[in-house]
Design an enzyme around this catalytic site. Structure first.
Site, mmCIF file in Angstrom:
data_model
loop_
_atom_site.group_PDB
_atom_site.id
_atom_site.type_symbol
_atom_site.label_atom_id
_atom_site.label_comp_id
_atom_site.label_asym_id
_atom_site.label_seq_id
_atom_site.Cartn_x
_atom_site.Cartn_y
_atom_site.Cartn_z
ATOM 1 N N GLU A 165 -8.224 13.112 -13.528
ATOM 2 C CA GLU A 165 -7.209 12.726 -14.515
ATOM 3 C C GLU A 165 -7.615 13.233 -15.898
ATOM 4 O O GLU A 165 -8.762 13.113 -16.314
ATOM 5 C CB GLU A 165 -7.056 11.199 -14.573
ATOM 6 C CG GLU A 165 -6.439 10.592 -13.337
ATOM 7 C CD GLU A 165 -4.929 10.834 -13.222
ATOM 8 O OE1 GLU A 165 -4.354 11.525 -14.090
ATOM 9 O OE2 GLU A 165 -4.344 10.345 -12.249
ATOM 10 N N HIS A 181 -7.830 6.404 -18.527
ATOM 11 C CA HIS A 181 -8.074 5.486 -19.652
ATOM 12 C C HIS A 181 -7.916 4.035 -19.205
ATOM 13 O O HIS A 181 -8.667 3.162 -19.637
ATOM 14 C CB HIS A 181 -7.094 5.760 -20.795
ATOM 15 C CG HIS A 181 -7.251 7.097 -21.433
ATOM 16 N ND1 HIS A 181 -6.383 8.133 -21.200
ATOM 17 C CD2 HIS A 181 -8.185 7.580 -22.281
ATOM 18 C CE1 HIS A 181 -6.766 9.189 -21.895
ATOM 19 N NE2 HIS A 181 -7.865 8.880 -22.554
#
Ligand code: PAF
Length: 295
Positions: free
Chosen positions: A193, A37
């Site tokens: 991730e 993110h």
């Protein structure tokens, strides 16, 4: 940084912050933020002078409209997320309640993702991409800047099907927003991730590594002009300890249509995408990789 919880606060914050700006970058998230993110926010930051991040765990994209353990157990950690976003340089965070997003309960009218949302991930998660498209359409309406500001939205390429569905929604429904996919961030052991990685026990995490290893191998086979052994790659995942294979497919990157068997009998001549999902213990993991033939 401005933390907002209501639509009125969000609109007011965007209006106030827009003065003298030329572009707004939106990063929609469900929170539990990680390095992946942060790279979305960094790219939005580098390409826009106003960055808005939304944090909303959207029940519509979960099984039974959120009446399931996956939704209930989804990590929620607003204060850690806000600290990460402050550090990453977001300007406005929008973290609404369900009541704020869906004041009349489950919406009556949805955006339908059609056959594109029924394949691959959608085959195991019926309705998931309709839920994604519906909430993303709402987020686009809520954060769309007034006036002449350019509007861009950032999505991780790890969710390749999500990127393809949203691009298609924007094209089909004329949303005034540019979709900017951001490359996958991998840990040093190769694992892509994901917020779900938090739920892997250390041994399960080791088992999960086979997924990125297989994808890298397919990428290298295509790059060196070899014919892909897709069935062999599937078998390797099926027989790998602690792993259950959901799917491993080679698809067209825009339409997500599977590349035909006859095309796969020869070295690939045009770019394709390999997409995969596996289960490791209780966790479903997805990954994908671009396949670029020798030029
Ligand atoms: O990728 C996600 O986190 C979600 O699907 C999104 C795009 C924020 C919509 O809820």
């Amino acid at each position: 940084m401005h933390l907002t919880h209501s639509i009125a606060q969000l609109r007011a914050a965007i209006r106030e912050a827009s003065a003298g700006k030329t572009s707004l970058g939106l990063v929609p998230t469900m929170g539990a933020l990680h390095d992946g993110h942060a790279s979305l926010v960094n790219q939005a930051r580098s390409e826009n002078d106003l960055v808005v991040v939304s944090i909303f765990v959207n029940p519509l994209q979960f099984e039974n409209l959120g009446d399931c353990d996956d939704f209930r157990n989804y990590p929620r950690q607003l204060s850690e997320d806000v600290a990460l976003l402050e550090e990453a340089g977001a300007d406005i965070v929008f973290a609404p309640t369900e009541q704020e997003m869906y004041p009349h309960g489950t919406p009556l009218l949805w955006v339908r993702s059609g056959t594109m949302g029924e394949r691959l991930e959608g085959a195991s998660r019926p309705g998931h991409f309709d839920g994604v498209a519906t909430v993303v359409a709402k987020l686009f309406h809520l954060t769309r800047p007034d006036g002449a500001l350019a509007f861009r939205a950032y999505f991780g390429q790890k969710d390749a099907q999500q990127v393809a569905v949203i691009k298609r929604m924007v094209a089909d429904l004329n949303f005034p927003v540019e979709i900017r996919p951001v490359p996958i961030i991998r840990a040093s052991d190769g694992l892509a991730e994901s917020s779900r990685n938090q739920r892997l026990a250390p041994e399960e995490r080791t088992h999960a590594l086979v997924l990125s290893q297989v994808l890298h191998r397919l990428r290298d086979e295509v790059a060196s002009g070899e014919v892909i052994d897709l069935e062999g790659a599937r078998e390797e995942l099926r027989s790998s300890t602690g792993v259950t294979l959901d799917h491993l497919e080679i698809v067209d990157p825009a339409s997500l249509e599977p590349v035909s068997e006859s095309t796969l009998r020869e070295p690939l001549r045009s770019p394709a995408l390999v997409v995969a999902a596996i289960h490791v213990g209780p966790v479903r993991l997805i990954d994908n990789m671009e396949l670029r033939p020798q030029s």
